[in-house]
Design an enzyme around this catalytic site. Structure first.
Site, PDB file in Angstrom:
ATOM      1  N   TYR A  54       0.426  -1.047  -0.042  1.00 27.50           N
ATOM      2  CA  TYR A  54      -0.142  -0.067   0.023  1.00 27.50           C
ATOM      3  C   TYR A  54       0.820   1.311   0.324  1.00 27.50           C
ATOM      4  O   TYR A  54       1.828   0.912   1.497  1.00 27.50           O
ATOM      5  CB  TYR A  54      -0.800   0.342   1.537  1.00 27.50           C
ATOM      6  CG  TYR A  54      -2.282   0.257   1.325  1.00 27.50           C
ATOM      7  CD1 TYR A  54      -2.666   0.902  -0.136  1.00 27.50           C
ATOM      8  CD2 TYR A  54      -3.250  -1.616   1.237  1.00 27.50           C
ATOM      9  CE1 TYR A  54      -4.505   0.514  -0.345  1.00 27.50           C
ATOM     10  CE2 TYR A  54      -4.052  -1.536   0.977  1.00 27.50           C
ATOM     11  CZ  TYR A  54      -4.976  -0.621   0.152  1.00 27.50           C
ATOM     12  OH  TYR A  54      -6.002  -0.573  -0.111  1.00 27.50           O
ATOM     13  N   GLU A  56      -0.867   4.653  -0.591  1.00 27.95           N
ATOM     14  CA  GLU A  56      -1.232   6.053  -0.286  1.00 27.95           C
ATOM     15  C   GLU A  56      -0.447   7.306  -0.031  1.00 27.95           C
ATOM     16  O   GLU A  56       0.218   7.392   0.869  1.00 27.95           O
ATOM     17  CB  GLU A  56      -2.613   6.552   0.054  1.00 27.95           C
ATOM     18  CG  GLU A  56      -3.627   5.291   0.084  1.00 27.95           C
ATOM     19  CD  GLU A  56      -4.195   5.255   0.488  1.00 27.95           C
ATOM     20  OE1 GLU A  56      -4.824   6.000   2.166  1.00 27.95           O
ATOM     21  OE2 GLU A  56      -5.368   4.399   0.666  1.00 27.95           O
ATOM     22  N   ASP A 200      -7.756  13.891 -24.309  1.00 31.43           N
ATOM     23  CA  ASP A 200      -7.856  12.649 -24.372  1.00 31.43           C
ATOM     24  C   ASP A 200      -7.377  11.131 -25.391  1.00 31.43           C
ATOM     25  O   ASP A 200      -7.656  11.158 -26.506  1.00 31.43           O
ATOM     26  CB  ASP A 200     -10.035  11.584 -23.948  1.00 31.43           C
ATOM     27  CG  ASP A 200      -9.063   9.785 -23.139  1.00 31.43           C
ATOM     28  OD1 ASP A 200      -8.689   9.408 -23.268  1.00 31.43           O
ATOM     29  OD2 ASP A 200     -10.175  10.039 -23.123  1.00 31.43           O
ATOM     30  N   THR A 226      -5.291   5.989 -21.511  1.00 26.27           N
ATOM     31  CA  THR A 226      -5.049   4.556 -20.742  1.00 26.27           C
ATOM     32  C   THR A 226      -3.500   4.222 -20.831  1.00 26.27           C
ATOM     33  O   THR A 226      -3.130   4.740 -22.279  1.00 26.27           O
ATOM     34  CB  THR A 226      -5.777   3.269 -21.271  1.00 26.27           C
ATOM     35  OG1 THR A 226      -5.889   3.403 -22.920  1.00 26.27           O
ATOM     36  CG2 THR A 226      -7.195   3.706 -20.732  1.00 26.27           C
ATOM     37  N   LYS A 229      -3.312   0.531 -24.809  1.00 32.86           N
ATOM     38  CA  LYS A 229      -4.791   0.372 -25.664  1.00 32.86           C
ATOM     39  C   LYS A 229      -2.841   0.229 -26.995  1.00 32.86           C
ATOM     40  O   LYS A 229      -1.969  -0.250 -26.937  1.00 32.86           O
ATOM     41  CB  LYS A 229      -5.034   0.956 -25.885  1.00 32.86           C
ATOM     42  CG  LYS A 229      -6.362   1.143 -25.600  1.00 32.86           C
ATOM     43  CD  LYS A 229      -7.338   1.792 -25.981  1.00 32.86           C
ATOM     44  CE  LYS A 229      -8.356   2.461 -24.616  1.00 32.86           C
ATOM     45  NZ  LYS A 229      -8.536   2.983 -23.869  1.00 32.86           N
ATOM     46  N   ARG A 235      -2.612  -2.731 -18.000  1.00 34.86           N
ATOM     47  CA  ARG A 235      -3.755  -2.158 -18.385  1.00 34.86           C
ATOM     48  C   ARG A 235      -3.690  -0.827 -17.045  1.00 34.86           C
ATOM     49  O   ARG A 235      -3.774  -1.088 -15.670  1.00 34.86           O
ATOM     50  CB  ARG A 235      -4.962  -2.988 -17.149  1.00 34.86           C
ATOM     51  CG  ARG A 235      -5.336  -4.117 -18.317  1.00 34.86           C
ATOM     52  CD  ARG A 235      -6.139  -3.351 -19.432  1.00 34.86           C
ATOM     53  NE  ARG A 235      -7.184  -3.895 -19.607  1.00 34.86           N
ATOM     54  CZ  ARG A 235      -8.516  -3.382 -20.255  1.00 34.86           C
ATOM     55  NH1 ARG A 235      -7.585  -4.366 -21.177  1.00 34.86           N
ATOM     56  NH2 ARG A 235      -8.882  -3.270 -19.755  1.00 34.86           N
TER      57      ARG A 235
HETATM   58  N1  DSN Z   1     -13.221   0.644 -24.021  1.00 39.32           N
HETATM   59  C1  DSN Z   1     -12.510   1.121 -24.695  1.00 39.32           C
HETATM   60  C2  DSN Z   1     -12.828   1.451 -26.174  1.00 39.32           C
HETATM   61  O1  DSN Z   1     -12.541   0.224 -26.501  1.00 39.32           O
HETATM   62  O2  DSN Z   1     -12.491   2.227 -26.824  1.00 39.32           O
HETATM   63  C3  DSN Z   1     -12.394   2.873 -24.126  1.00 39.32           C
HETATM   64  O3  DSN Z   1     -12.391   2.864 -23.167  1.00 39.32           O
END
Ligand code: DSN
Length: 416
Positions: A54, A56, A200, A226, A229, A235
């Site tokens: 942990y 924080e 974003d 994120t 991707k 993740r």
């Molecule tokens: N779930 C993502 C996507 O597939 O584009 C976006 O958050």
């Protein structure tokens, strides 16, 4: 993935499910544009004892003892993120993209403030102010669209709405937009109306650092992403911002929205950021886009209509209307044939979101396997065959065999 010896002994049921998923990921063409394959190094970093800790707070100011290693690790991830994106400040603690976006709302807006984001049916994300998201409930959210005639972002409409609404924050970025986003225009509009600009880049972060999509980092007040991707990390989520906003952003993430950061994810992210700083990652990003263009050309010659006519990035939105097939049965048939995508609305879709006109496809994962333009031509042909013979088990079976044959020649990173 390697050995799962302890897991197989303690919980063969979970081990078995993981093995099954590993086989699925190895043997299918994964076209969901928000998915990828992380390297074995990233997988190893995420599956470690760091999950036991942990922490924080932030480096040097935590609420628990025992942070000698974690402080160094988090700082390493921050330094790598700042260097890679050219950012003044980075927060690597958000659990994923939606919490990262919420943190920026919390930092820049009060509940009830006006925000302006891209409508979900036009390619925006739920957290860009769509009514079912708390971002559409806690804030007065307004949505811009793409133009009906060419399905491109209507920057004139964005400017007109911003002038009229004077929002506290404008959100640029998308989850289903196949073209380059002009962050300079968004920055101009935000400056003109005195709004904060949040960009974003969850989908395109890997393309941005790979040099094949313009970066919003020098232009925006905050950039969210994120990490899993096109960036090909674990993740997670991340916020990059101007130094002037560092305090507000950090406070919004912790203690505003989250508790302890997921340190095992931070380790995986640090590794992924180092991988994304290499020349080979730049080659990867360029190939993702070349593959997307090649796949689009193949699909056009198979008779599909593509939203905006094609793709400049990692994804395409395919309108199946000319073939007389809705998106959902097409996505289901393609999965039976070993080609995994998601059904998706197209702009101004006359059908319902749960049964829309299109599918969304992308090349990040198959490019990580080393596939190139030649394989995209094969893939387009297979998609055409399956959709034209929707529900024909013999066609699905024969395409599946070809898909598995191809996949066997392109081992996926991180899998055995
Ligand atoms: N779930 C993502 C996507 O597939 O584009 C976006 O958050």
């Amino acid at each position: 993935m390697g050995e799962l010896r302890a897991l197989e002994a303690v919980d063969p049921e979970v081990a078995g499910l993981i093995r099954e998923e590993e086989v699925r990921q190895a043997r299918t063409m994964r076209l969901i544009p928000s998915e990828n394959y992380v390297s074995k190094a990233v997988l190893e970093a995420t599956g470690t004892v760091l999950t036991n800790k942990y922490s924080e707070g932030y480096a040097g100011k935590r609420y628990y003892q025992g942070q000698g290693v974690i402080d160094r690790l988090e700082q390493l991830a921050i330094d790598r993120a700042k260097a890679l994106f050219g950012a003044e400040h980075a927060n690597v603690q958000p659990y994923s993209g939606s919490p990262a976006n919420l943190a920026v709302y919390a930092a820049f807006c009060k509940p009830g403030d006006r925000v302006l984001g891209m409508g979900l049916p036009h390619g925006g994300h739920l957290t860009h102010g769509w009514p079912v998201s708390v971002t559409g409930q806690f804030y007065e959210a307004h949505q811009y669209t793409v133009r009906r005639q060419d399905e491109l972002i209507d920057y004139d409409e964005v400017r007109r709405m911003a002038r009229e609404l004077r929002p506290a924050m404008i959100i640029a970025g998308a989850t289903a937009y196949p073209r380059v986003i002009d962050f300079e225009i968004f920055a101009e509009i935000a400056a003109e109306v005195g709004a904060r600009l949040m960009c974003d880049i969850a989908h395109i972060a890997g393309l941005v650092v790979g040099g094949v999509h313009p970066s919003p980092v020098p232009l925006a007040d905050a950039v969210t992403t994120t990490t899993h991707k096109t960036l090909r990390g674990p993740r997670g989520g991340m916020i990059l911002c101007k130094a002037a906003h560092a305090g507000a952003i950090n406070k919004a993430v912790f203690p505003g929205l989250q508790g302890g950061p997921h340190n095992h994810t931070t380790a995986g992210l640090a590794v992924a950021l180092a991988e994304a700083s290499t020349e080979s990652f730049r080659d990867y990003a360029a190939q993702v886009v070349s593959n997307s263009r090649a796949l689009c050309e193949g699909l056009l010659s198979e008779g599909f209509r593509l939203v905006t006519g094609g793709s400049d990035n990692h994804l395409a939105l395919v309108d199946l209307t000319p073939l007389g097939v809705p998106g959902k049965p097409a996505a289901q048939a393609l999965e039976r044939a070993g080609i995994v995508c998601n059904y998706n609305t197209i702009p101004y879709d006359p059908r319902k979101p749960f049964d829309p006109s299109g599918i969304r496809i992308g090349t990040p994962a198959i490019t990580s396997r080393g596939m190139r333009e030649g394989e995209m031509a094969l893939l387009a042909g297979w998609i055409g065959r399956v959709v034209r013979h929707i529900g024909d088990p013999a066609v699905e079976e024969s395409v599946r065999a070809e898909v598995e044959g191809l996949c066997a020649g392109f081992p996926a990173p991180g899998l055995d």
